[in-house]
Design a protein around this motif. Sequence first.
Motif, PDB file in Angstrom:
ATOM      1  N   LEU A 265       0.805  -1.179  -0.029  1.00  0.00           N
ATOM      2  CA  LEU A 265      -0.044  -0.137  -0.014  1.00  0.00           C
ATOM      3  C   LEU A 265       1.108   1.279   0.110  1.00  0.00           C
ATOM      4  O   LEU A 265       0.509   2.116  -0.728  1.00  0.00           O
ATOM      5  CB  LEU A 265      -0.911   0.000   1.135  1.00  0.00           C
ATOM      6  N   VAL A 266       1.757   1.178   0.940  1.00  0.00           N
ATOM      7  CA  VAL A 266       2.550   2.585   1.120  1.00  0.00           C
ATOM      8  C   VAL A 266       3.452   2.620  -0.123  1.00  0.00           C
ATOM      9  O   VAL A 266       3.910   3.926  -0.486  1.00  0.00           O
ATOM     10  CB  VAL A 266       3.203   2.475   2.351  1.00  0.00           C
ATOM     11  N   ASN A 267       4.012   1.704  -0.404  1.00  0.00           N
ATOM     12  CA  ASN A 267       5.017   1.536  -1.660  1.00  0.00           C
ATOM     13  C   ASN A 267       4.035   2.245  -2.982  1.00  0.00           C
ATOM     14  O   ASN A 267       5.129   2.938  -3.907  1.00  0.00           O
ATOM     15  CB  ASN A 267       5.728   0.178  -2.072  1.00  0.00           C
ATOM     16  N   ASN A 268       3.055   1.694  -3.108  1.00  0.00           N
ATOM     17  CA  ASN A 268       2.203   2.485  -4.182  1.00  0.00           C
ATOM     18  C   ASN A 268       2.150   3.928  -4.028  1.00  0.00           C
ATOM     19  O   ASN A 268       2.329   4.606  -5.157  1.00  0.00           O
ATOM     20  CB  ASN A 268       0.905   1.882  -4.202  1.00  0.00           C
ATOM     21  N   LEU A 269       1.628   4.304  -2.794  1.00  0.00           N
ATOM     22  CA  LEU A 269       1.578   5.813  -2.785  1.00  0.00           C
ATOM     23  C   LEU A 269       3.041   6.495  -3.109  1.00  0.00           C
ATOM     24  O   LEU A 269       2.869   7.494  -3.739  1.00  0.00           O
ATOM     25  CB  LEU A 269       1.055   6.248  -1.351  1.00  0.00           C
TER      26      LEU A 269
ATOM     27  N   ARG B 135       0.874   8.368   5.894  1.00  0.00           N
ATOM     28  CA  ARG B 135       0.626   9.350   5.232  1.00  0.00           C
ATOM     29  C   ARG B 135       1.937   9.608   4.350  1.00  0.00           C
ATOM     30  O   ARG B 135       3.062   9.528   4.578  1.00  0.00           O
ATOM     31  CB  ARG B 135       0.599  10.579   6.256  1.00  0.00           C
ATOM     32  N   VAL B 136       1.600   9.690   2.911  1.00  0.00           N
ATOM     33  CA  VAL B 136       2.596  10.246   1.983  1.00  0.00           C
ATOM     34  C   VAL B 136       2.432  11.529   1.409  1.00  0.00           C
ATOM     35  O   VAL B 136       1.223  11.472   0.750  1.00  0.00           O
ATOM     36  CB  VAL B 136       2.718   9.070   1.118  1.00  0.00           C
TER      37      VAL B 136
ATOM     38  N   GLU C 293      -5.911  14.416   1.483  1.00  0.00           N
ATOM     39  CA  GLU C 293      -5.734  15.490   2.703  1.00  0.00           C
ATOM     40  C   GLU C 293      -6.130  16.687   2.136  1.00  0.00           C
ATOM     41  O   GLU C 293      -5.241  17.195   1.064  1.00  0.00           O
ATOM     42  CB  GLU C 293      -4.348  15.341   3.349  1.00  0.00           C
ATOM     43  N   GLU C 294      -6.971  17.671   2.821  1.00  0.00           N
ATOM     44  CA  GLU C 294      -7.180  18.912   2.363  1.00  0.00           C
ATOM     45  C   GLU C 294      -6.233  19.962   2.903  1.00  0.00           C
ATOM     46  O   GLU C 294      -6.010  21.133   2.574  1.00  0.00           O
ATOM     47  CB  GLU C 294      -8.631  19.325   2.582  1.00  0.00           C
ATOM     48  N   GLU C 295      -6.133  19.714   4.162  1.00  0.00           N
ATOM     49  CA  GLU C 295      -5.248  20.543   5.112  1.00  0.00           C
ATOM     50  C   GLU C 295      -3.503  20.145   4.937  1.00  0.00           C
ATOM     51  O   GLU C 295      -3.081  19.262   5.311  1.00  0.00           O
ATOM     52  CB  GLU C 295      -5.317  20.684   6.708  1.00  0.00           C
ATOM     53  N   LEU C 296      -2.734  20.710   3.895  1.00  0.00           N
ATOM     54  CA  LEU C 296      -1.417  20.352   3.735  1.00  0.00           C
ATOM     55  C   LEU C 296      -0.331  21.231   4.460  1.00  0.00           C
ATOM     56  O   LEU C 296      -0.710  22.310   5.287  1.00  0.00           O
ATOM     57  CB  LEU C 296      -1.247  20.870   2.320  1.00  0.00           C
TER      58      LEU C 296
ATOM     59  N   ALA D 214      -1.095  15.242  -0.314  1.00  0.00           N
ATOM     60  CA  ALA D 214      -0.815  14.272   0.762  1.00  0.00           C
ATOM     61  C   ALA D 214      -2.110  13.393   0.653  1.00  0.00           C
ATOM     62  O   ALA D 214      -3.228  13.897   0.893  1.00  0.00           O
ATOM     63  CB  ALA D 214      -0.712  15.199   1.958  1.00  0.00           C
ATOM     64  N   LEU D 215      -1.745  11.980   0.742  1.00  0.00           N
ATOM     65  CA  LEU D 215      -2.784  10.914   0.804  1.00  0.00           C
ATOM     66  C   LEU D 215      -2.419  10.275   2.110  1.00  0.00           C
ATOM     67  O   LEU D 215      -1.270   9.845   2.310  1.00  0.00           O
ATOM     68  CB  LEU D 215      -2.916   9.991  -0.021  1.00  0.00           C
TER      69      LEU D 215
END
Length: 420
Positions: free
Chosen positions: A310-314, A342-343, A396-399, A406-407
């Motif tokens: 999962l994280v490697n994909n992001l 979080r990435v 994420e909306e707040e960066l 950011a996902l």
Amino acid sequence: MLIAVPLAGEVKFYPFHDDFRISLGTPVFFFFLLWIRQVAPVLSGLAVGACVALFRIGWDTLFHGSELTWGSLFQLHYPVFFYYLTYACLFQLLRMNREPYRPLRVGALDIVIETVSSFAELSVRHSVAEEWSRITVYGEIILIALIRSFFVLGFYNIIQLRQAVLNEEQQRAQNEQVLVMISNLYEESVQLQKTLGDAESITRDCYDLYRSLQELDPADAAQTKALAQKALLISGQVHDIKKDNQRIYAGLAKLINEESTADYMEAGQIGELIVRTNRKYAAALGKSVQFQLHVEAVLPALQVFTVLSLVNNLAANAVEAIRQEGIVWIEARLEQEWLLFRVADNGPGIADKRRERIFTPGYTTKYDAAGQPSTGMGLFYIRQVAEGLGGRIVVEEELREGESTALTICLPLHKLTKKG
């Protein structure tokens, strides 16, 4: 060994300022006996002892031929043969090369072996009475044996340590490759599972078409029957494809889901593996990407294949989004019973109108050099797996400062930790 030992034996020095000399032949011979395990030490002792004696006779003949006869040269040098033979026999008798390798044991035994071998050589020389009359010769032999033994062991252990480090690095690289490969199977299994659903739907639609054709007006019965049979044939073929895919999926699922201790890894180690993998990926794309990793120390060992996949994909998506230079932030933390991965990156970002569409299967904004689009299954796969585990993925909306995208993947902790 047959070349190096005689040559090393000619490197001599006199530490006690008398006729007692030391050569490097013995340390080199000791090193080779430790290193070469395919040949019996006794055979090595026979061969090396003969070579050293013949080499010294030939050397003296070449440089002192007019001064000494063959007989006197042989009388002078043949005792060294018994030195190497005794050394090798004791080396084999005491099983110096047995496993496990213990340096202190080997060093202590080598002192004894070298001392006994020196006395064996002295005992066959004509000057044995003269040599043994000096009580200091015993201490000199033991002292030199001590120095040479542990000098060789130090050098040998350095080589062994270096070899162990290289083997460990090679094994780690192989393990990482296997981990990444198996984690990629997760994505393939999700797509295969989707294909199975499509095959089932096509089979059902074909059979419904067959029944509908059977119920048509019998006026054109021949053509209707032919079409119905064709629909039935297609249904059977798709069904066979589905069965084949089911067997492949069952094999993949068994490979992925078999749990063992190796399937779990510390969160920090997984993060470092993701960074190393994507650093190589960025270099392959000709990009200069910096990675900043933050993993909370309280995190337990996690199911490596799921997290890595999962994280490697992001992380790979973040690398692809960056044009030439940029930063990728990877974070893992615990909030109550939830694991958050979080990435973020400082690439061009995602337009508001595309935020919901990025999870649609087949949707992509990435194209290769030939203009071919990517599969567009990465984020869809992540969402499918996250939701299947009872979690979710959000944009994420707040960066934070410097970030453009950011996902965050939220997963229940108990789904990723070892049972018990």
